[in-house]
Design a protein around this motif. Structure first.
Motif, PDB file in Angstrom:
ATOM      1  N   UNK A  23       1.021  -1.132  -0.042  1.00 52.37           N
ATOM      2  CA  UNK A  23       0.014  -0.011   0.065  1.00 52.37           C
ATOM      3  C   UNK A  23       0.902   1.337  -0.055  1.00 52.37           C
ATOM      4  N   UNK A  24       2.223   1.218  -0.071  1.00 52.35           N
ATOM      5  CA  UNK A  24       3.010   2.198  -0.554  1.00 52.35           C
ATOM      6  C   UNK A  24       3.955   2.118  -1.345  1.00 52.35           C
ATOM      7  N   UNK A  25       5.334   1.749  -1.092  1.00 55.09           N
ATOM      8  CA  UNK A  25       6.241   1.465  -1.935  1.00 55.09           C
ATOM      9  C   UNK A  25       6.977   2.663  -2.480  1.00 55.09           C
ATOM     10  N   UNK A  26       7.885   2.601  -3.234  1.00 49.76           N
ATOM     11  CA  UNK A  26       8.614   3.663  -3.563  1.00 49.76           C
ATOM     12  C   UNK A  26       9.321   3.605  -4.959  1.00 49.76           C
ATOM     13  N   UNK A  27       8.876   3.843  -5.977  1.00 52.27           N
ATOM     14  CA  UNK A  27       7.458   4.447  -6.171  1.00 52.27           C
ATOM     15  C   UNK A  27       6.251   3.307  -6.186  1.00 52.27           C
ATOM     16  N   UNK A  28       5.320   3.757  -6.510  1.00 52.21           N
ATOM     17  CA  UNK A  28       4.139   2.721  -6.920  1.00 52.21           C
ATOM     18  C   UNK A  28       3.297   3.235  -8.129  1.00 52.21           C
ATOM     19  N   UNK A 157      -9.723  -5.059   2.017  1.00 54.19           N
ATOM     20  CA  UNK A 157      -9.611  -5.341   3.064  1.00 54.19           C
ATOM     21  C   UNK A 157     -10.595  -5.724   4.036  1.00 54.19           C
ATOM     22  N   UNK A 158     -11.277  -6.736   3.552  1.00 55.41           N
ATOM     23  CA  UNK A 158     -12.585  -7.247   3.975  1.00 55.41           C
ATOM     24  C   UNK A 158     -12.247  -8.360   4.948  1.00 55.41           C
ATOM     25  N   UNK A 159     -13.015  -8.778   5.731  1.00 54.16           N
ATOM     26  CA  UNK A 159     -13.029  -9.991   6.608  1.00 54.16           C
ATOM     27  C   UNK A 159     -11.552  -9.914   7.274  1.00 54.16           C
ATOM     28  N   UNK A 160     -10.931 -11.344   7.346  1.00 55.18           N
ATOM     29  CA  UNK A 160      -9.705 -11.411   7.828  1.00 55.18           C
ATOM     30  C   UNK A 160      -8.872 -11.908   6.832  1.00 55.18           C
ATOM     31  N   UNK A 161      -8.757 -11.145   5.900  1.00 50.02           N
ATOM     32  CA  UNK A 161      -7.827 -11.580   4.511  1.00 50.02           C
ATOM     33  C   UNK A 161      -6.351 -11.144   4.926  1.00 50.02           C
ATOM     34  N   UNK A 162      -5.678 -11.612   4.446  1.00 52.44           N
ATOM     35  CA  UNK A 162      -4.040 -11.552   4.645  1.00 52.44           C
ATOM     36  C   UNK A 162      -3.693  -9.977   4.343  1.00 52.44           C
ATOM     37  N   UNK A 163      -4.474  -9.544   2.947  1.00 54.11           N
ATOM     38  CA  UNK A 163      -3.916  -8.010   2.835  1.00 54.11           C
ATOM     39  C   UNK A 163      -4.514  -7.222   4.058  1.00 54.11           C
ATOM     40  N   UNK A 164      -5.576  -7.496   4.644  1.00 52.43           N
ATOM     41  CA  UNK A 164      -6.153  -6.604   5.797  1.00 52.43           C
ATOM     42  C   UNK A 164      -5.157  -6.648   6.898  1.00 52.43           C
ATOM     43  N   UNK A 165      -4.769  -7.965   7.248  1.00 46.71           N
ATOM     44  CA  UNK A 165      -3.773  -8.398   8.500  1.00 46.71           C
ATOM     45  C   UNK A 165      -2.459  -7.336   8.060  1.00 46.71           C
ATOM     46  N   UNK A 166      -2.082  -7.549   7.085  1.00 49.27           N
ATOM     47  CA  UNK A 166      -0.572  -6.757   6.571  1.00 49.27           C
ATOM     48  C   UNK A 166      -0.813  -5.373   6.610  1.00 49.27           C
ATOM     49  N   UNK A 167      -1.924  -4.954   6.123  1.00 48.43           N
ATOM     50  CA  UNK A 167      -2.223  -3.261   5.713  1.00 48.43           C
ATOM     51  C   UNK A 167      -2.469  -2.496   7.427  1.00 48.43           C
ATOM     52  N   UNK A 168      -2.608  -3.346   8.227  1.00 45.36           N
ATOM     53  CA  UNK A 168      -2.956  -2.866   9.577  1.00 45.36           C
ATOM     54  C   UNK A 168      -1.654  -2.430  10.201  1.00 45.36           C
ATOM     55  N   UNK A 174      -4.715   6.260   5.975  1.00 47.10           N
ATOM     56  CA  UNK A 174      -5.462   6.111   4.854  1.00 47.10           C
ATOM     57  C   UNK A 174      -6.309   4.663   4.938  1.00 47.10           C
ATOM     58  N   UNK A 175      -5.716   3.834   5.936  1.00 48.27           N
ATOM     59  CA  UNK A 175      -6.294   2.539   6.254  1.00 48.27           C
ATOM     60  C   UNK A 175      -7.144   2.490   7.474  1.00 48.27           C
ATOM     61  N   UNK A 176      -6.794   3.426   8.439  1.00 47.20           N
ATOM     62  CA  UNK A 176      -7.450   3.282   9.807  1.00 47.20           C
ATOM     63  C   UNK A 176      -8.402   4.418   9.913  1.00 47.20           C
ATOM     64  N   UNK A 177      -8.516   5.668   8.911  1.00 45.29           N
ATOM     65  CA  UNK A 177      -8.997   6.592   9.112  1.00 45.29           C
ATOM     66  C   UNK A 177      -9.002   7.685  10.092  1.00 45.29           C
ATOM     67  N   UNK A 178      -7.783   7.421  10.889  1.00 47.38           N
ATOM     68  CA  UNK A 178      -7.410   8.236  12.042  1.00 47.38           C
ATOM     69  C   UNK A 178      -6.907   9.782  11.456  1.00 47.38           C
TER      70      UNK A 178
END
Length: 240
Positions: A23-28, A157-168, A174-178
């Motif tokens: 979800x980031x990378x340099x660049x993407x 990032x729905x349910x308990x997917x691998x991507x959701x776990x990793x993104x957190x 961008x992910x948390x909304x904080x």
């Protein structure tokens, strides 16, 4: 037994830390392709830079010292052995995508390319808060692509997917909304992963290319630091 548990936990951290950088990378770069059959394909390419790869390699060496399952002798670090690309492909194909392909390719001795391709099964059923298309007067069309906490949860990032776990692990607004400024977010990453890694992760830009059915390419980009630090959705709108 304790050594194996410790090694497994370190390897788990490496995998989570590495894949979260999708979800980031340099660049993407994200390419959205409007196919002639009215379907959409997505192509994503990101770079794991030298400082990040060195940090991941150091972690893998630490885990190797405590693992009873690693043979004696020098071990070559390979990012493709850490990220389970097949698992990510299967999770993508089980939801809104088909023909998903995820690859880790060595770019240089200390850098890798992360490449992910997929086709949206049915654009009518795809979350409109993430990607939508509407007809405009005069036969034109408008395609809107949005990145934000709500759209990411709906599409990836729905349910308990691998991507959701990793993104957190990124703890990105961008992910948390904080609510958090770009500088505050960089300070947070620096405190956890070190200033060199944080600077590399937040350098560069996130570019979105929209490929029209006739092959014409429309492009927009935003600094990755601004994207990840935003607690509001970032919209990319293309008309053709």
């Amino acid at each position: 037994m304790k050594y194996r548990i410790f090694a497994n936990s370190i390897f788990c951290f490496i995998a989570i830390f590495a894949i979260s950088l999708i979800f980031c990378g340099c660049p993407a770069n994200l390419k959205i392709i409007a196919n002639s059959d009215k379907s959409f394909s997505l192509e994503f390419n990101s770079v794991f830079g030298e400082k990040l790869v060195c940090a991941l390699e150091d972690l893998s060496q630490i885990s190797a010292q405590f693992s009873e399952n690693i043979a004696s002798g020098e071990q070559n670090f390979d990012l493709s052995q850490i990220i389970d690309t097949k698992k990510i492909e299967n999770e993508l194909n089980s939801q809104y995508f088909s023909q998903s392909q995820v690859k880790i390719q060595k770019k240089s001795e200390k850098a890798y390319n992360f490449i992910a391709n997929a086709k949206i099964k049915n654009i009518a059923k795809f979350p409109k808060e993430c990607l939508s298309q509407e007809e405009l007067p005069g036969g034109k069309k408008r395609v809107a692509f949005s990145l934000g906490a709500k759209s990411l949860r709906a599409a990836l990032l729905h349910d308990e997917s691998t991507l959701k776990t990793f993104a957190e692990i990124l703890m990105s607004p961008l992910v948390t909304g904080e609510e958090m400024s770009a500088e505050e977010y960089k300070d947070l990453l620096s405190e956890i992963y070190g200033e060199a890694v944080a600077s590399e992760l937040l350098s560069g830009k996130f570019k979105v290319d929209f490929v029209c059915p006739n092959g014409k390419i429309l492009s927009q980009e935003i600094p990755i630091a601004n994207l990840l630090a935003s607690n509001e959705a970032i919209d990319f709108v293309f008309e053709y």
